[in-house]
Write an enzyme that holds these catalytic residues in place. Structure first.
Site, PDB file in Angstrom:
ATOM      1  N   ALA A   1     -44.147  27.034  87.505  1.00 48.28           N
ATOM      2  CA  ALA A   1     -43.784  25.840  86.648  1.00 48.28           C
ATOM      3  C   ALA A   1     -44.411  24.562  87.013  1.00 48.28           C
ATOM      4  O   ALA A   1     -44.807  23.678  86.009  1.00 48.28           O
ATOM      5  CB  ALA A   1     -42.477  25.638  86.707  1.00 48.28           C
TER       6      ALA A   1
ATOM      7  N   GLY B   1     -41.115  31.195  93.647  1.00 46.66           N
ATOM      8  CA  GLY B   1     -42.400  31.523  92.898  1.00 46.66           C
ATOM      9  C   GLY B   1     -42.419  30.851  91.499  1.00 46.66           C
ATOM     10  O   GLY B   1     -43.350  30.284  90.886  1.00 46.66           O
ATOM     11  N   CYS B   2     -41.207  30.876  90.783  1.00 47.36           N
ATOM     12  CA  CYS B   2     -41.046  30.489  89.643  1.00 47.36           C
ATOM     13  C   CYS B   2     -41.142  28.939  89.508  1.00 47.36           C
ATOM     14  O   CYS B   2     -42.039  28.252  88.648  1.00 47.36           O
ATOM     15  CB  CYS B   2     -39.735  30.810  88.930  1.00 47.36           C
ATOM     16  SG  CYS B   2     -39.507  32.482  88.824  1.00 47.36           S
ATOM     17  N   THR B   3     -40.535  28.161  90.650  1.00 48.70           N
ATOM     18  CA  THR B   3     -40.634  26.715  90.886  1.00 48.70           C
ATOM     19  C   THR B   3     -42.166  26.297  90.854  1.00 48.70           C
ATOM     20  O   THR B   3     -42.856  25.287  90.122  1.00 48.70           O
ATOM     21  CB  THR B   3     -39.880  26.090  91.761  1.00 48.70           C
ATOM     22  OG1 THR B   3     -38.638  26.420  91.425  1.00 48.70           O
ATOM     23  CG2 THR B   3     -39.903  24.606  92.007  1.00 48.70           C
TER      24      THR B   3
ATOM     25  N   LYS C   1     -36.754  33.571  87.113  1.00 46.38           N
ATOM     26  CA  LYS C   1     -35.482  32.689  87.234  1.00 46.38           C
ATOM     27  C   LYS C   1     -35.781  31.159  87.504  1.00 46.38           C
ATOM     28  O   LYS C   1     -36.616  31.160  88.377  1.00 46.38           O
ATOM     29  CB  LYS C   1     -34.776  33.538  88.348  1.00 46.38           C
ATOM     30  CG  LYS C   1     -33.460  33.073  88.319  1.00 46.38           C
ATOM     31  CD  LYS C   1     -32.304  33.788  89.215  1.00 46.38           C
ATOM     32  CE  LYS C   1     -30.942  33.462  89.432  1.00 46.38           C
ATOM     33  NZ  LYS C   1     -30.720  32.690  88.424  1.00 46.38           N
TER      34      LYS C   1
END
Length: 156
Positions: A51, A46-48, A41
């Site tokens: 990225a 974690g995704c940030t 998401k």
């Protein structure tokens, strides 16, 4: 996601996606190595971090001629906000029908606090110029992950 997870040596499945960099497809990336990383998401911790790590290494991947594509089921609008907020330098693809996620076998049952639900596995695939998976990372832990993918990309 079961025993059937894609591994190195497998052919990369077909895909066509809308991304903030326009339409991206396996056919369009023919003869060129690329990284596809699936993440749950936009704008979650974690995704940030992941990225941002890919963004920090973007120039290095570019020098190797490797295209980097992040994929989640978020909309392009969501991706655009996520990119602007964190100044991301990678292409983000939108897979709202989770077709690509299913074809790449990264959509499946997950457990959080004992609750089972369907979700996106954090997984990364490095695909060589012939369209063969050269590296597959499943259930990715973010710290150090991008370095590992970059190292592997250098061997292509």
């Amino acid at each position: 996601m079961g025993e059937m997870a894609l591994e190195a040596g497998d052919k990369a499945p077909h895909f066509t996606l809308q991304s903030d960099a326009g339409k991206v497809s396996r056919a369009g990336l023919k003869d060129r190595p690329y990284v596809v990383y699936f993440y749950p998401k936009d704008d979650t911790s974690g995704c940030t971090k992941e990225a941002l790590d890919f963004t920090a290494a973007a120039k290095k991947f570019e020098r190797l001629g490797v295209f980097v594509l992040g994929v989640s089921k978020d909309s392009l609008t969501s991706h655009e906000k996520f990119k602007a907020k964190h100044k991301l330098k990678i292409a983000l693809g939108s897979d709202p029908e989770i077709k690509m996620a299913k074809d790449w076998e990264v959509w499946g049952e997950k457990t959080l606090y004992g609750r089972k639900y369907m979700g996106m596995e954090r997984a990364t695939f490095l695909v060589d110029a012939k369209g063969v998976i050269a590296g597959a990372w499943h259930k990715v832990k973010v710290p150090g992950h991008v370095d590992a993918v970059l190292e592997k990309a250098k061997s292509l």
